[in-house]
Design a protein around this motif. Sequence first.
Motif, PDB file in Angstrom:
ATOM      1  N   UNK A  25       0.811  -1.225   0.000  1.00 18.55           N
ATOM      2  CA  UNK A  25       0.000   0.000   0.000  1.00 18.55           C
ATOM      3  C   UNK A  25       0.843   1.273   0.000  1.00 18.55           C
ATOM      4  N   UNK A  26       2.156   1.132   0.037  1.00 14.86           N
ATOM      5  CA  UNK A  26       3.049   2.295   0.050  1.00 14.86           C
ATOM      6  C   UNK A  26       3.592   2.515  -1.362  1.00 14.86           C
ATOM      7  N   UNK A  27       3.303   3.682  -1.975  1.00 11.57           N
ATOM      8  CA  UNK A  27       3.846   3.935  -3.318  1.00 11.57           C
ATOM      9  C   UNK A  27       5.356   4.152  -3.262  1.00 11.57           C
ATOM     10  N   UNK A  28       6.040   3.693  -4.314  1.00  5.91           N
ATOM     11  CA  UNK A  28       7.497   3.805  -4.389  1.00  5.91           C
ATOM     12  C   UNK A  28       7.911   4.189  -5.812  1.00  5.91           C
ATOM     13  N   UNK A  29       9.150   4.624  -5.935  1.00  5.74           N
ATOM     14  CA  UNK A  29       9.713   4.932  -7.247  1.00  5.74           C
ATOM     15  C   UNK A  29      10.541   3.742  -7.711  1.00  5.74           C
ATOM     16  N   UNK A  30      10.412   3.438  -9.000  1.00  4.80           N
ATOM     17  CA  UNK A  30      11.096   2.287  -9.581  1.00  4.80           C
ATOM     18  C   UNK A  30      11.892   2.709 -10.813  1.00  4.80           C
ATOM     19  N   UNK A  32       3.850  -8.410 -15.349  1.00  6.40           N
ATOM     20  CA  UNK A  32       3.149  -9.378 -16.202  1.00  6.40           C
ATOM     21  C   UNK A  32       3.244  -8.986 -17.672  1.00  6.40           C
ATOM     22  N   UNK A  33       3.041  -7.707 -17.938  1.00  9.41           N
ATOM     23  CA  UNK A  33       3.122  -7.227 -19.319  1.00  9.41           C
ATOM     24  C   UNK A  33       4.536  -7.448 -19.855  1.00  9.41           C
ATOM     25  N   UNK A  34       5.537  -7.108 -19.047  1.00  8.07           N
ATOM     26  CA  UNK A  34       6.926  -7.284 -19.467  1.00  8.07           C
ATOM     27  C   UNK A  34       7.300  -8.742 -19.667  1.00  8.07           C
ATOM     28  N   UNK A  35       6.809  -9.615 -18.812  1.00  4.47           N
ATOM     29  CA  UNK A  35       7.126 -11.042 -18.933  1.00  4.47           C
ATOM     30  C   UNK A  35       6.504 -11.670 -20.172  1.00  4.47           C
ATOM     31  N   UNK A  36       5.344 -11.150 -20.570  1.00  2.00           N
ATOM     32  CA  UNK A  36       4.637 -11.728 -21.717  1.00  2.00           C
ATOM     33  C   UNK A  36       4.869 -10.947 -23.010  1.00  2.00           C
ATOM     34  N   UNK A  92      -1.566  -5.206 -25.027  1.00  2.00           N
ATOM     35  CA  UNK A  92      -0.908  -4.260 -24.119  1.00  2.00           C
ATOM     36  C   UNK A  92       0.585  -4.566 -24.132  1.00  2.00           C
ATOM     37  N   UNK A  93       1.384  -3.518 -24.268  1.00  2.00           N
ATOM     38  CA  UNK A  93       2.843  -3.643 -24.254  1.00  2.00           C
ATOM     39  C   UNK A  93       3.437  -2.528 -23.407  1.00  2.00           C
ATOM     40  N   UNK A  94       4.653  -2.742 -22.942  1.00  4.68           N
ATOM     41  CA  UNK A  94       5.368  -1.710 -22.201  1.00  4.68           C
ATOM     42  C   UNK A  94       5.904  -0.639 -23.139  1.00  4.68           C
ATOM     43  N   UNK A  95       5.920   0.594 -22.664  1.00  6.50           N
ATOM     44  CA  UNK A  95       6.624   1.667 -23.354  1.00  6.50           C
ATOM     45  C   UNK A  95       8.096   1.605 -22.910  1.00  6.50           C
ATOM     46  N   UNK A  96       8.968   2.387 -23.515  1.00  6.47           N
ATOM     47  CA  UNK A  96      10.354   2.426 -23.024  1.00  6.47           C
ATOM     48  C   UNK A  96      10.427   2.805 -21.531  1.00  6.47           C
ATOM     49  N   UNK A  97       9.580   3.731 -21.107  1.00  5.44           N
ATOM     50  CA  UNK A  97       9.540   4.120 -19.697  1.00  5.44           C
ATOM     51  C   UNK A  97       9.047   2.944 -18.840  1.00  5.44           C
ATOM     52  N   UNK A 137      10.870   0.683 -15.583  1.00  9.81           N
ATOM     53  CA  UNK A 137      10.253   0.247 -14.324  1.00  9.81           C
ATOM     54  C   UNK A 137      10.327  -1.268 -14.198  1.00  9.81           C
ATOM     55  N   UNK A 138      10.032  -1.965 -15.291  1.00 10.00           N
ATOM     56  CA  UNK A 138      10.061  -3.428 -15.314  1.00 10.00           C
ATOM     57  C   UNK A 138      11.447  -3.946 -14.920  1.00 10.00           C
ATOM     58  N   UNK A 139      12.482  -3.426 -15.550  1.00  6.13           N
ATOM     59  CA  UNK A 139      13.857  -3.869 -15.268  1.00  6.13           C
ATOM     60  C   UNK A 139      14.277  -3.497 -13.852  1.00  6.13           C
ATOM     61  N   UNK A 140      13.925  -2.292 -13.428  1.00  8.90           N
ATOM     62  CA  UNK A 140      14.272  -1.832 -12.081  1.00  8.90           C
ATOM     63  C   UNK A 140      13.664  -2.769 -11.047  1.00  8.90           C
ATOM     64  N   UNK A 141      12.378  -3.083 -11.213  1.00  9.46           N
ATOM     65  CA  UNK A 141      11.685  -3.946 -10.257  1.00  9.46           C
ATOM     66  C   UNK A 141      12.258  -5.359 -10.280  1.00  9.46           C
TER      67      UNK A 141
END
Length: 159
Positions: free
Chosen positions: A26-31, A47-51, A97-102, A106-110
Amino acid sequence: MNREEVFNELMETLYETSRLINSYESIPRKYGTEDELFMVEVHTLGLIGNHRKITTSEIAEITNRTKSAVSQMVEKIIKKDLAVKYRNPNNYRELIIELTPKGQIVYEYHKNLDEVEYGKHLKNLKEYTAEDFQIFTRMTKELNCGVERALNGKDVLEK
């Protein structure tokens, strides 16, 4: 303690783990970007990044959430320029649905953050073997099946 008492302690420990995870989520964070994101948003991006290419229906099925809830989440991450959606050229009724570069940042950071955090947990659990983890995983999956049956309106207790 007997088997039932130990099992009851295990269940109470799992409930406490669930409460702690809910508080953490429940705590927002920066990634890796300026955006503050909730864990559910980051896991949706995961999930989007994995698929690579996925639909709202597929996300709903994987996460056991309604299509409506997933659609709302997807719209939030689209507004933050973390994902895009477009019509499948092979099936006009389907939205991909696909990830944008941004979103990829986030996907890689996480993903990297999880590796570090999981490594810390693993270090704290050094006395347990791979077999211990396999047993706990099997038990947890069985418990999850019982919860899913309850969510689907089926009896948890088998007669």
